[in-house]
Design an enzyme around this catalytic site. Structure first.
Site, short mmCIF file in Angstrom:
data_model
loop_
_atom_site.label_atom_id
_atom_site.label_comp_id
_atom_site.label_asym_id
_atom_site.label_seq_id
_atom_site.Cartn_x
_atom_site.Cartn_y
_atom_site.Cartn_z
N GLY A 1 43.37 28.46 45.27
CA GLY A 1 43.69 29.15 45.51
C GLY A 1 44.66 29.25 46.43
O GLY A 1 45.79 29.02 46.07
N SER B 1 43.76 21.81 43.22
CA SER B 1 45.31 22.48 43.21
C SER B 1 45.17 22.85 45.26
O SER B 1 44.77 21.40 45.60
CB SER B 1 44.67 24.82 42.21
OG SER B 1 45.83 25.21 42.67
N TRP B 2 45.19 24.07 45.29
CA TRP B 2 44.48 24.41 46.91
C TRP B 2 43.17 23.18 47.46
O TRP B 2 43.25 22.82 48.41
CB TRP B 2 44.39 25.49 47.22
CG TRP B 2 44.08 25.37 48.95
CD1 TRP B 2 42.24 26.07 49.20
CD2 TRP B 2 44.01 25.96 50.01
NE1 TRP B 2 42.38 26.52 50.37
CE2 TRP B 2 43.41 25.53 51.25
CE3 TRP B 2 45.97 24.91 50.47
CZ2 TRP B 2 43.78 25.78 51.90
CZ3 TRP B 2 46.01 25.04 51.97
CH2 TRP B 2 44.73 24.74 52.61
N ASP C 1 52.06 20.90 34.35
CA ASP C 1 51.56 21.80 35.25
C ASP C 1 52.83 22.68 35.95
O ASP C 1 52.90 21.70 36.48
CB ASP C 1 50.29 21.62 36.15
CG ASP C 1 49.80 21.59 37.27
OD1 ASP C 1 50.80 23.08 37.01
OD2 ASP C 1 49.21 21.56 37.90
N HIS D 1 47.40 23.79 34.24
CA HIS D 1 47.06 23.39 35.78
C HIS D 1 45.47 23.88 35.66
O HIS D 1 44.99 23.38 36.87
CB HIS D 1 47.95 24.22 36.28
CG HIS D 1 47.50 24.74 37.70
ND1 HIS D 1 47.76 24.00 38.99
CD2 HIS D 1 46.55 25.90 37.98
CE1 HIS D 1 46.41 24.42 40.05
NE2 HIS D 1 46.37 24.98 39.91
#
Length: 318
Positions: free
Chosen positions: A47, A114-115, A265, A293
């Site tokens: 996120g 990711s985050w 990605d 991704h």
């Protein structure tokens, strides 16, 4: 073991779950899965604001790992949903430490995508003595260049999606789309903030996978969490100095790590994973040639499970 069709382990129910009040405003949801006497691992979702999925438990052999998962502040089942106040990287790091203390864990493997990779690196660099190693996916270092790519650069691949994202914003505000969306997302008027958070979430969600996916049903909780918290953290550069995560990599460079990155990605482009690997020569970089991704794309999911299996075989985790 994973079956012949899915690279993931079978579905798994948590052994226990609950809520932890981390301050007067925020309460976070947590769950514990797998072997209570196993090697501890903490799962950090993406996120920010995306929250947990039932699939996240399935990257780990439940007979070997004790898996701690939680919804970060403002995300998923944590309350209040989408809340940006008292929500910084440093406070999320403190929440991870509270959970570690609650479960009586001395050290754990840190898994984030990711985050979640951003938070994993920031946590590790703040508390290297608490980490056994890292499994990281879709690297995001939250530099100015990456933020600009996320919002503007992607139009080179998704011009139609970019035009859709820009359309609600008057021409006079399009010079800073992040600020324009942020003003609308923070509005007190639901007629203003709901279209903004949905537009933001759709702008990201439709480019997660390399290949088109079936349209998902609307998810207000996901849209609100992602729209508010992603724009909040990007506007504040994740409360980190420019390129801080690379600059401080020496604090964790002695620890083992696997970096899994999709070659195509377009949310977190491969340059960030490459830069991280260049700075962290002991880490293993696995570039997946046919993936974007998404953590659940077959090649990425298979590589992530292979990484958790690899850490099982390391003598230092016996």
């Amino acid at each position: 073991m994973p079956d012949a069709i899915s690279p993931l382990f079978p579905p798994l129910a948590p052994r226990r779950h609950g809520m932890l009040a981390v301050d007067a405003l925020h309460t976070i949801y947590w769950e514990e899965c797998g072997n209570p006497d196993g090697v501890p691992v903490v799962f950090l979702h993406g996120g920010p604001g995306a929250g947990l999925s039932l699939q996240h438990r399935r990257f780990f052999d439940p007979n070997h790992y004790r898996v701690i998962l939680f919804d970060q502040r403002g995300a998923g089942k944590s309350t209040p949903l989408g809340e940006c106040r008292n929500n910084t990287t440093q406070l999320l790091i403190a929440d991870i430490e509270r959970l570690r203390d609650q479960f009586g864990i001395e050290q754990w493997l840190v898994f984030g995508g990711s985050w979640g990779s951003t938070l994993a690196l920031a946590y590790g660099e703040a508390h290297p003595q608490r980490c056994l190693g890292f499994i990281l996916r879709g690297i995001f270092l939250c530099t100015d260049a990456e933020i600009d790519w996320f919002i503007n650069g992607v139009r080179w691949f998704y011009p139609d999606l970019y035009d859709e994202f820009v359309a609600p914003i008057p021409a006079s505000e399009r010079g800073d789309l992040l600020a324009a969306y942020r003003r609308r997302i923070l509005s007190d008027d639901p007629a203003v903030y709901w279209p903004a958070v949905r537009g933001w979430s759709r702008f990201e969600g439709r480019r997660v996978f390399l290949l088109p996916q079936p349209e998902e049903r609307p998810n207000d909780a996901l849209d609100l969490g992602v729209g508010r918290l992603e724009s909040h953290y990007m506007a504040n550069r994740a409360f980190l100095g420019e390129d801080q995560l690379i600059g401080d990599i020496g604090r964790i460079a002695h620890l083992p790590a696997v970096i899994v990155q999709g070659r195509y990605d377009v949310i977190c482009p491969p340059l960030s994973a490459y830069r991280l690997h260049q700075a962290w020569r002991g880490a293993h970089l696995r570039m997946i040639p046919d993936a974007g991704h998404g953590a659940l794309e077959t090649g990425i999911a298979r590589a992530l499970v292979a990484a958790t299996e690899q850490f099982k075989r390391r003598q230092c985790f016996d």
